[in-house]
Design an enzyme around this catalytic site. Sequence first.
Site, PDB file in Angstrom:
ATOM      1  N   ASP A  67       0.841  -1.187   0.000  1.00  0.00           N
ATOM      2  CA  ASP A  67       0.000   0.000   0.000  1.00  0.00           C
ATOM      3  C   ASP A  67       0.883   1.246   0.000  1.00  0.00           C
ATOM      4  O   ASP A  67       2.114   1.149   0.080  1.00  0.00           O
ATOM      5  CB  ASP A  67      -0.965  -0.002   1.208  1.00  0.00           C
ATOM      6  CG  ASP A  67      -0.258  -0.207   2.545  1.00  0.00           C
ATOM      7  OD1 ASP A  67       0.982  -0.156   2.592  1.00  0.00           O
ATOM      8  OD2 ASP A  67      -0.963  -0.416   3.553  1.00  0.00           O
ATOM      9  N   ASN A 136      -7.844  -0.018  13.432  1.00  0.00           N
ATOM     10  CA  ASN A 136      -9.262  -0.263  13.133  1.00  0.00           C
ATOM     11  C   ASN A 136      -9.455  -1.626  12.478  1.00  0.00           C
ATOM     12  O   ASN A 136     -10.509  -1.903  11.924  1.00  0.00           O
ATOM     13  CB  ASN A 136      -9.793   0.850  12.207  1.00  0.00           C
ATOM     14  CG  ASN A 136      -9.014   0.916  10.901  1.00  0.00           C
ATOM     15  OD1 ASN A 136      -8.069   0.134  10.694  1.00  0.00           O
ATOM     16  ND2 ASN A 136      -9.389   1.829  10.028  1.00  0.00           N
ATOM     17  N   HIS A 138      -7.676  -2.747   9.874  1.00  0.00           N
ATOM     18  CA  HIS A 138      -7.418  -2.791   8.428  1.00  0.00           C
ATOM     19  C   HIS A 138      -6.211  -3.668   8.091  1.00  0.00           C
ATOM     20  O   HIS A 138      -5.348  -3.931   8.928  1.00  0.00           O
ATOM     21  CB  HIS A 138      -7.290  -1.379   7.830  1.00  0.00           C
ATOM     22  CG  HIS A 138      -6.049  -0.617   8.158  1.00  0.00           C
ATOM     23  ND1 HIS A 138      -5.988   0.756   8.068  1.00  0.00           N
ATOM     24  CD2 HIS A 138      -4.808  -1.012   8.543  1.00  0.00           C
ATOM     25  CE1 HIS A 138      -4.768   1.153   8.381  1.00  0.00           C
ATOM     26  NE2 HIS A 138      -4.042   0.106   8.681  1.00  0.00           N
ATOM     27  N   GLU A 143      -9.832  -0.834   4.463  1.00  0.00           N
ATOM     28  CA  GLU A 143     -10.448  -0.302   5.670  1.00  0.00           C
ATOM     29  C   GLU A 143     -11.714  -1.100   6.024  1.00  0.00           C
ATOM     30  O   GLU A 143     -12.217  -1.864   5.190  1.00  0.00           O
ATOM     31  CB  GLU A 143     -10.826   1.170   5.433  1.00  0.00           C
ATOM     32  CG  GLU A 143      -9.630   2.081   5.123  1.00  0.00           C
ATOM     33  CD  GLU A 143      -8.839   2.469   6.367  1.00  0.00           C
ATOM     34  OE1 GLU A 143      -8.677   1.643   7.283  1.00  0.00           O
ATOM     35  OE2 GLU A 143      -8.369   3.610   6.417  1.00  0.00           O
TER      36      GLU A 143
HETATM   37  C1  GLP Z   1      -0.601   1.119   8.378  1.00  0.00           C
HETATM   38  C2  GLP Z   1      -0.388   0.346   7.056  1.00  0.00           C
HETATM   39  C3  GLP Z   1      -0.545  -1.111   7.234  1.00  0.00           C
HETATM   40  C4  GLP Z   1       0.096  -1.493   8.539  1.00  0.00           C
HETATM   41  C5  GLP Z   1      -0.779  -1.016   9.646  1.00  0.00           C
HETATM   42  C6  GLP Z   1      -0.243  -1.215  11.041  1.00  0.00           C
HETATM   43  O1  GLP Z   1      -1.421   2.203   8.202  1.00  0.00           O
HETATM   44  N1  GLP Z   1      -1.223   0.784   5.986  1.00  0.00           N
HETATM   45  O2  GLP Z   1      -0.014  -1.807   6.127  1.00  0.00           O
HETATM   46  O3  GLP Z   1       0.236  -2.886   8.601  1.00  0.00           O
HETATM   47  O4  GLP Z   1      -1.176   0.336   9.425  1.00  0.00           O
HETATM   48  O5  GLP Z   1       0.785  -0.333  11.334  1.00  0.00           O
HETATM   49  P1  GLP Z   1       1.690  -0.437  12.648  1.00  0.00           P
HETATM   50  O6  GLP Z   1       2.509  -1.676  12.469  1.00  0.00           O
HETATM   51  O7  GLP Z   1       2.547   0.807  12.649  1.00  0.00           O
HETATM   52  O8  GLP Z   1       0.775  -0.545  13.794  1.00  0.00           O
END
Ligand code: GLP
Length: 242
Positions: A67, A136, A138, A143
């Site tokens: 992403d 959330n 995702h 989302e």
């Molecule tokens: C981000 C990314 C995801 C990631 C998730 C968790 O926004 N889009 O690909 O896995 O949120 O992030 P974190 O590991 O910093 O909690």
Amino acid sequence: MELHTFKDYHSMSHAASDSMLRAVMSKPDAVICLATGHTPCLTYRLWVEKILQKNINVSNCFFIGLDEWVGIRADKEGTCHHFLYNYIFHPLHVPESNLHLFNPMSKNLEEECVQMNEIIHSRNGIDMITLGIGMNGHLGFNEPGASLYNDAHVVKLDATTQTVGQKYFATVQSISRGITIGLRQIMQSKKIIVLANGFGKAHIIKQALEGKISTSLPASLLRNCHQATCYIDEEAATLLRK
Ligand code: GLP
């Protein structure tokens, strides 16, 4: 989905990096899709270290981005591009010909999605995907409410993601849209590694692992994936039924 709980972030990251290592050893031309974020940092550092120490040949692996934040220059610290070059592509000397990431500044984002879909399709899908879980629930930027049948697409990010996402950047950014591969592509991946650590993730982990399986919490869908393994630490597991 299998669930493995570890004493701490370090042991969780070690186990996950070993699993990632086995994947590239058993398929030297694997198509690999990697999430960014804080969760996988140590897993990736250990994975790269082990690849280099053991002299594993990853020159035939192909890397794709999961992403990206739309409208933020790719080289800015905090983007998925910046993260992947820093943790993976530079240390492993991955040539540009062996990777494909979404261009977040493209004037034609639909075409970015088409290109990513074609690349995934022409390479027979993703062999290994490593995922984190958003606050959330995702996956990538799929989302809550995302369709199960989506391939790559552009998405309006929800309020939680826009707020939480500021943690990656040194200054406040406008991050209202994202571009992501779809739930269908994620769930069709041949090996799925999902990571979560820390008390901050305990609530969403409980919902994802013990709540209803539904697109309203995309991470819960992984429970239907026999090829998925979830690695969490004890802090993230705090609220789970024993
Ligand atoms: C981000 C990314 C995801 C990631 C998730 C968790 O926004 N889009 O690909 O896995 O949120 O992030 P974190 O590991 O910093 O909690």
